[in-house]
Scaffold this active site. Structure first.
Site, PDB file in Angstrom:
ATOM      1  N   HIS A 121      91.224  39.350  -4.930  1.00  0.00           N
ATOM      2  CA  HIS A 121      90.681  38.966  -3.628  1.00  0.00           C
ATOM      3  C   HIS A 121      89.389  39.746  -3.387  1.00  0.00           C
ATOM      4  O   HIS A 121      89.346  40.964  -3.587  1.00  0.00           O
ATOM      5  CB  HIS A 121      91.695  39.284  -2.522  1.00  0.00           C
ATOM      6  CG  HIS A 121      91.156  39.102  -1.131  1.00  0.00           C
ATOM      7  ND1 HIS A 121      90.837  40.164  -0.310  1.00  0.00           N
ATOM      8  CD2 HIS A 121      90.870  37.978  -0.426  1.00  0.00           C
ATOM      9  CE1 HIS A 121      90.383  39.704   0.841  1.00  0.00           C
ATOM     10  NE2 HIS A 121      90.400  38.388   0.805  1.00  0.00           N
ATOM     11  N   HIS A 167      80.721  40.169   1.481  1.00  0.00           N
ATOM     12  CA  HIS A 167      81.711  39.792   2.484  1.00  0.00           C
ATOM     13  C   HIS A 167      80.963  39.509   3.776  1.00  0.00           C
ATOM     14  O   HIS A 167      80.531  40.433   4.467  1.00  0.00           O
ATOM     15  CB  HIS A 167      82.731  40.921   2.665  1.00  0.00           C
ATOM     16  CG  HIS A 167      83.958  40.484   3.396  1.00  0.00           C
ATOM     17  ND1 HIS A 167      84.879  41.361   3.929  1.00  0.00           N
ATOM     18  CD2 HIS A 167      84.434  39.251   3.683  1.00  0.00           C
ATOM     19  CE1 HIS A 167      85.848  40.696   4.490  1.00  0.00           C
ATOM     20  NE2 HIS A 167      85.608  39.409   4.356  1.00  0.00           N
TER      21      HIS A 167
END
Length: 452
Positions: A121, A167
């Site tokens: 992830h 991110h």
């Protein structure tokens, strides 16, 4: 006996004597049974591996390898192992519960949906989810450790003319997509020849999608797997050796017709370049991801074309409480990805068992994290030669009766584990972890993951 100490009330130290752990009687007895005059020869070690350890395929070369691994120690003698060397073997990497020499031994010719897949992830992050650096190093490390699914979040750079991986909406620093792709091309098959799947979280405009299509095609070259049609059944890991696949949501089609003046001359004036971009980018996608729309039944509808569905750990727990068998049925043909909830900003992880019990192939973990759940994940994928693919148990693949994860089943077998001794606690725990009145008392907890 060595002396150790621990803090009491911040300013005092309490000293205690640490007794050397004595090997249990059972281990001494096993050594005596397969040794002569206090020495275990290669022949007797070979017999021990077959008869006592149950390694039916063990060879003289395996026994010799154990000898060689202890050769640099003073406890090794030319004639064989003394008891101390035997203990070192039991504690060492040649006595693993899931030995790598077994290699890949699962059937690898079933569809991809029939396997648990080692999944990362936000694979580019070096630390927490809010402010850590993005880098190619976590990607390389994950691939070398056998991870087969790498997640990349694609965002435009500040000039809107190139693609960064980061991110989004946080303070994490970016890394260029081209650097990530080059690292993946070089290291994809360092530890396993079975396919690598790249999941893209795409936040790009059509012109940047065209740039991604060109970048991916040129960088990955012959390793890139691009099917001509969407799958009705996923191919097998065996057929995809040394291949890299892309999985993401298809781009928008921009096909809303304009109505003018109420006439019948309704024409689609969509720009041809945009149409070409959509086609180029779509051609990259081997496994189509879908958005959550409507009811749970609609999420899990099994149509002719296979797809990938992504749910957070919270969404899976809530939905599976009433639709457990639906998830099991869905994952017999399609892929289900589970990812950490958004509040895990420290890159912590969750129990993978809920996902595995419901057939989820891609239980996505923060590989830069730490703790028991990550250790379980790592332990799971040490099996099957560490290739990153573990075949699901038959109970999750049975189409006659779909497994219900909430059902209480009768006990079929008891597994008894006896822990003889351990070492290494002083390396992992600082002495301030201990209470104020006594030396440390350690215990062992054994948790078994039995999926069939």
């Amino acid at each position: 006996m060595s002396k150790q100490s621990f803090k009491v009330c911040f300013c005092f130290r309490r000293i205690f004597k640490l007794r050397r752990a004595e090997p249990p009687y059972d281990i001494r007895q096993a050594f005596q049974l397969y040794s002569e005059n206090g020495t275990m020869s290669i022949d007797k070690l070979h017999r021990f591996l077959i008869e006592f350890q149950g390694e039916a395929n063990a060879t003289q070369e395996d026994a010799q390898a154990i000898f060689q691994s202890l050769k640099h120690l003073n406890i090794f003698q030319r004639k064989g192992l003394h008891f101390e060397g035997f203990l070192r073997y039991l504690f060492g990497d040649h006595n693993l519960p899931l030995p790598f020499h077994l290699g890949v031994h699962h059937d690898m010719k079933a569809p991809l949906a029939h396997y648990f897949i080692y999944t990362g992830h936000n694979s580019y992050l070096t630390g927490n989810q809010l402010s850590s650096d993005s880098s190619i190093e976590p990607i390389i490390k994950a691939l070398r450790n056998g991870v087969r699914v790498i997640e990349l979040d694609l965002w435009p750079n500040s000039n809107k003319d190139d693609i960064n991986v980061c991110h989004g909406g946080t303070l994490t620093s970016p890394v260029k997509l081209i650097n990530c792709l080059q690292a993946i091309k070089i290291h994809a098959f360092d530890s396993s020849e079975y396919p690598v799947i790249l999941t893209f979280e795409d936040h790009l405009t059509p012109d940047l999608q065209a740039k991604v299509a060109k970048m991916v095609t040129e960088t990955l070259g012959d390793t890139l797997f691009c099917p001509d049609l969407e799958f009705k059944e996923l191919p097998s890991p065996e057929s995809l050796k040394k291949k890299i696949m892309i999985s993401t949501k298809p781009p928008k089609e921009y096909l809303e017709p304009e109505k003018k003046g109420g006439t019948d001359n309704v024409e689609d004036h969509q720009d041809e370049d945009v149409q070409n971009v959509v086609a180029e980018y779509r051609h990259l996608i081997a496994i189509h991801a879908v958005k959550l729309k409507g009811s749970i039944e609609n999420w899990l509808r099994d149509d002719n074309k296979v797809k990938r569905l992504s749910l957070s750990e919270q969404e899976l727990e809530a939905a599976s409480a009433t639709h457990g068998t639906h998830f099991v049925r869905f994952t017999q043909r399609n892929l289900l990805r589970v990812y950490p909830k958004g509040t895990r900003v420290d890159s912590s992880n969750y129990s993978p068992l809920v996902g595995w019990m419901h057939g989820a192939q891609m239980v996505a973990f923060n590989m830069q994290g730490y703790g028991k759940y990550l250790w379980r994940m790592q332990g799971m994928f040490r099996s099957n030669g560490g290739c990153g693919y573990v075949k699901k148990p038959d109970v999750l693949l049975n189409t006659d009766k779909f497994f219900d994860p909430t059902e209480t089943l009768p006990i079929k077998r008891y597994l008894k584990v006896k822990v003889y001794m351990g070492e290494g606690w002083h390396s992992d725990f600082h002495h301030t972890h201990f209470d104020q009145f006594s030396p440390p008392d350690f215990y062992t907890r054994v948790r078994c993951i039995i999926l069939d």
